[in-house]
Design an enzyme around this catalytic site. Sequence first.
Site, PDB file in Angstrom:
ATOM      1  N   HIS A   1       0.842  -1.185   0.000  1.00  0.00           N
ATOM      2  CA  HIS A   1       0.000   0.000   0.000  1.00  0.00           C
ATOM      3  C   HIS A   1       0.874   1.231   0.000  1.00  0.00           C
ATOM      4  CE1 HIS A   1      -3.182   2.799   1.065  1.00  0.00           C
ATOM      5  NE2 HIS A   1      -4.004   1.876   0.613  1.00  0.00           N
TER       6      HIS A   1
ATOM      7  N   ASP B   1      -7.933  -5.499   0.069  1.00  0.00           N
ATOM      8  CA  ASP B   1      -8.419  -6.331  -1.032  1.00  0.00           C
ATOM      9  C   ASP B   1      -8.020  -7.790  -0.924  1.00  0.00           C
ATOM     10  OD1 ASP B   1      -9.734  -4.320  -2.361  1.00  0.00           O
ATOM     11  OD2 ASP B   1      -7.887  -3.612  -3.281  1.00  0.00           O
TER      12      ASP B   1
HETATM   13  N1  ACO Z   1       4.381  -7.670  -4.708  1.00  0.00           N
HETATM   14  C1  ACO Z   1       5.736  -7.662  -4.863  1.00  0.00           C
HETATM   15  N2  ACO Z   1       6.499  -6.546  -4.738  1.00  0.00           N
HETATM   16  C2  ACO Z   1       5.869  -5.393  -4.452  1.00  0.00           C
HETATM   17  C3  ACO Z   1       4.466  -5.329  -4.274  1.00  0.00           C
HETATM   18  C4  ACO Z   1       3.721  -6.520  -4.419  1.00  0.00           C
HETATM   19  N3  ACO Z   1       2.395  -6.510  -4.275  1.00  0.00           N
HETATM   20  N4  ACO Z   1       4.108  -4.052  -4.000  1.00  0.00           N
HETATM   21  C5  ACO Z   1       5.227  -3.341  -4.002  1.00  0.00           C
HETATM   22  N5  ACO Z   1       6.312  -4.140  -4.274  1.00  0.00           N
HETATM   23  C6  ACO Z   1       7.725  -3.749  -4.302  1.00  0.00           C
HETATM   24  C7  ACO Z   1       8.043  -2.995  -5.596  1.00  0.00           C
HETATM   25  O1  ACO Z   1       8.527  -3.871  -6.600  1.00  0.00           O
HETATM   26  C8  ACO Z   1       9.094  -2.019  -5.130  1.00  0.00           C
HETATM   27  O2  ACO Z   1      10.313  -2.706  -5.063  1.00  0.00           O
HETATM   28  P1  ACO Z   1      11.704  -1.894  -5.339  1.00  0.00           P
HETATM   29  O3  ACO Z   1      11.780  -0.843  -4.282  1.00  0.00           O
HETATM   30  O4  ACO Z   1      12.748  -2.966  -5.204  1.00  0.00           O
HETATM   31  O5  ACO Z   1      11.584  -1.340  -6.728  1.00  0.00           O
HETATM   32  C9  ACO Z   1       8.672  -1.675  -3.694  1.00  0.00           C
HETATM   33  O6  ACO Z   1       7.906  -2.806  -3.243  1.00  0.00           O
HETATM   34  C10 ACO Z   1       7.812  -0.410  -3.604  1.00  0.00           C
HETATM   35  O7  ACO Z   1       6.712  -0.550  -4.509  1.00  0.00           O
HETATM   36  P2  ACO Z   1       6.044   0.668  -5.287  1.00  0.00           P
HETATM   37  O8  ACO Z   1       5.284   0.147  -6.452  1.00  0.00           O
HETATM   38  O9  ACO Z   1       7.084   1.721  -5.558  1.00  0.00           O
HETATM   39  O10 ACO Z   1       5.084   1.205  -4.165  1.00  0.00           O
HETATM   40  P3  ACO Z   1       3.831   2.128  -4.399  1.00  0.00           P
HETATM   41  O11 ACO Z   1       3.579   2.801  -3.116  1.00  0.00           O
HETATM   42  O12 ACO Z   1       4.023   2.974  -5.608  1.00  0.00           O
HETATM   43  O13 ACO Z   1       2.657   1.075  -4.777  1.00  0.00           O
HETATM   44  C11 ACO Z   1       0.846  -0.412  -4.644  1.00  0.00           C
HETATM   45  C12 ACO Z   1       1.664   0.666  -3.921  1.00  0.00           C
HETATM   46  C13 ACO Z   1       0.393   0.104  -6.016  1.00  0.00           C
HETATM   47  C14 ACO Z   1      -0.404  -0.710  -3.828  1.00  0.00           C
HETATM   48  C15 ACO Z   1       1.709  -1.695  -4.805  1.00  0.00           C
HETATM   49  O14 ACO Z   1       2.099  -2.185  -3.534  1.00  0.00           O
HETATM   50  C16 ACO Z   1       1.014  -2.775  -5.617  1.00  0.00           C
HETATM   51  O15 ACO Z   1       1.090  -2.750  -6.862  1.00  0.00           O
HETATM   52  N6  ACO Z   1       0.308  -3.736  -4.931  1.00  0.00           N
HETATM   53  C17 ACO Z   1      -0.436  -4.749  -5.609  1.00  0.00           C
HETATM   54  C18 ACO Z   1      -1.761  -4.169  -6.085  1.00  0.00           C
HETATM   55  C19 ACO Z   1      -2.737  -3.935  -4.948  1.00  0.00           C
HETATM   56  O16 ACO Z   1      -2.958  -4.793  -4.104  1.00  0.00           O
HETATM   57  N7  ACO Z   1      -3.370  -2.762  -4.981  1.00  0.00           N
HETATM   58  C20 ACO Z   1      -4.414  -2.408  -4.002  1.00  0.00           C
HETATM   59  C21 ACO Z   1      -4.031  -1.200  -3.243  1.00  0.00           C
HETATM   60  S1  ACO Z   1      -5.198  -0.917  -1.962  1.00  0.00           S
HETATM   61  C22 ACO Z   1      -6.534  -0.219  -2.705  1.00  0.00           C
HETATM   62  O17 ACO Z   1      -6.513   0.341  -3.754  1.00  0.00           O
HETATM   63  C23 ACO Z   1      -7.769  -0.350  -1.936  1.00  0.00           C
END
Ligand code: ACO
Length: 431
Positions: A308, A366
Site C-alpha cells: 500500500h 483487497d
Molecule cells: N508484490 C511484490 N512486490 C511489491 C508489491 C507486491 N504486491 N508491492 C510493491 N512491491 C515492491 C516494488 O517492486 C518495489 O520494489 P523496489 O523498491 O525494489 O523497486 C517496492 O515494493 C515499492 O513498490 P512501489 O510500487 O514503488 O510502491 P507504491 O507505493 O508505488 O505502490 C501499490 C503501492 C500500487 C499498492 C503496490 O504495492 C502494488 O502494486 N500492490 C499490488 C496491487 C494492490 O494490491 N493494490 C491495491 C491497493 S489498496 C486499494 O486500492 C484499496
Amino acid sequence: MSDSNKTAKLTVGDQSWDFPILSPTAGPDVIDIRKLYGTTGMFTYDPSFTSTAACDSAITYIDGEEGVLLHRGYPIDQLAAKSHFLEVCYLLLYGALPDAAQLEDFETRVTRHTMVHEQMHRFFTGYRRDAHPMAIMVGTVGAMSAFYHDSTDISDPWQREVASIRLIAKMPTIAAMAYKYTIGQPFVYPRNDLDYASNFLRMCFAVPAEEYEVNPILARAMDRIFTLHADHEQNASTSTVRLASSSGANPFACIAAGIACLWGPAHGGANQACLEMLREIGSVDKIPEYIARAKDKNDPFRLMGFGHRVYKNFDPRAKVMKESADEVLELLGIEDNPTLQVAKELEKQALADPYFADKKLFPNVDFYSGIILEAMGFPTSMFTPIFALSRTIGWVSQWKEMIEEPGMRIGRPRQLYIGETERDYTDVEKR
Ligand code: ACO
C-alpha cells in the site's frame, strides 16, 4: 490547519527564501509552497505525489506507520463493529454522527432515491452483454448528468445535496443492473423496506420467478464491506474526482471519472486481480513459486492484495476483512474453501519472508474481500463495481467539501519538460 510560526528555508546558490510551515490537527507538518513559483521561478517535482498534500480536508485521517484510519475522528474498527454503512455515509458527508431523527431522515431520503429513471434501462441495453460491469458503470454514471440535469448546478447548495443523495442511493441499483445485464437476467427494482445492503443483495440475486430472502449475516458482511471501503482520503480515484470537480464539472461526470480511475489493477481492480491470482496459485504447494516470482525484478508479477502506498505496517481494514471472511465462510459451511486456505498460507509465508518485511508489504483490504464476495455468489467482475459503490460516499463527501471551500481554483499541475526545445518544421520530402 494552523500557522505553526515555523518556516522552512530554501537555499539555491547564494539566494534564500523562507516558506511558512502549516500544522495539521494530526499528521506531519506541511511546507506551504503556494508562492514558490512566484517567488523563486521554480516548481517542485513529485510525479506520484509521494510528498505532496494537494488539499486540506477534515474528512479522513490515515497514519500509515501506525495502521490508523479515522473517519471524522472515529477509528474504522469501531465504525465497522458498532455502526453501519448509511450512518458512516452521514458521518462522512455532514461531519458528525447523526442523532436518531437525523439518521431516520437520512435513511428515508436515500431510500426514496434508489430507483433510476426508467429510460436509463434502455441506456444499459446499448452495451454488449459481455461488457465488464465497470465499463457499464463508467458510462451510466456519467449519463446520470443527462437524466438528472436538475441537480447539476454546483453553485446551488440544494442541487448539490440532491446530487449527493442521488449518487449514494442509485449506485447500488446501477451496479446491480450492470450485473443483471451481463448475465441476461431482468433488472430487479429496489425495495424500500430493505436496508441498503440487503436491498443490493436482492437486486443482484433475486429473480422474478421466485421469492428471495436476504440472509441477515450476509447482509451484515456486505454492509461491512461497504463501510470498510467508504473513504480513504486522497487516493488516486478521490484525487481524480477532486481534479475533475475543480473545473466546475457536474458531480455525475466527476464521479464517473473516479470510477474510471478506480478500475485499474493497482487500485480498485486489485480485489478482482487478487482472487484471480489466488485461484491461479490453486494449492498451497505452489505458493513458494509465486513468492519467488513476486520477488524477481525481471518478472512483472506482483502479489495482488499486498502493499500500500500509505500503510507501512498493516492495513486496519484488512484485519476486519479477514475476520469477516472467516465468519461468512463458516456461515456458508465452506471453511475449507481452497482459495481461503491459499490466501492464509500465502499471507503467512509472505510475512515471514524478508523481502516483504523489508519493503513493508502487508495484506491490504483487497486481500480477503474477494474471498467473501465470491462466497456470497458474486463473480470477480463485480468486485470492483462493489468497491465503486462503496467509495461513492467518499468521493461525494470530498467533492462537497471542496466545492464548499471558499476560493476554489482549478487544479493545474506543472511539469518538468524533457522534450525537444524549439526547432524549425521540416518539409516531408526533407525528412
Ligand atoms: N508484490 C511484490 N512486490 C511489491 C508489491 C507486491 N504486491 N508491492 C510493491 N512491491 C515492491 C516494488 O517492486 C518495489 O520494489 P523496489 O523498491 O525494489 O523497486 C517496492 O515494493 C515499492 O513498490 P512501489 O510500487 O514503488 O510502491 P507504491 O507505493 O508505488 O505502490 C501499490 C503501492 C500500487 C499498492 C503496490 O504495492 C502494488 O502494486 N500492490 C499490488 C496491487 C494492490 O494490491 N493494490 C491495491 C491497493 S489498496 C486499494 O486500492 C484499496
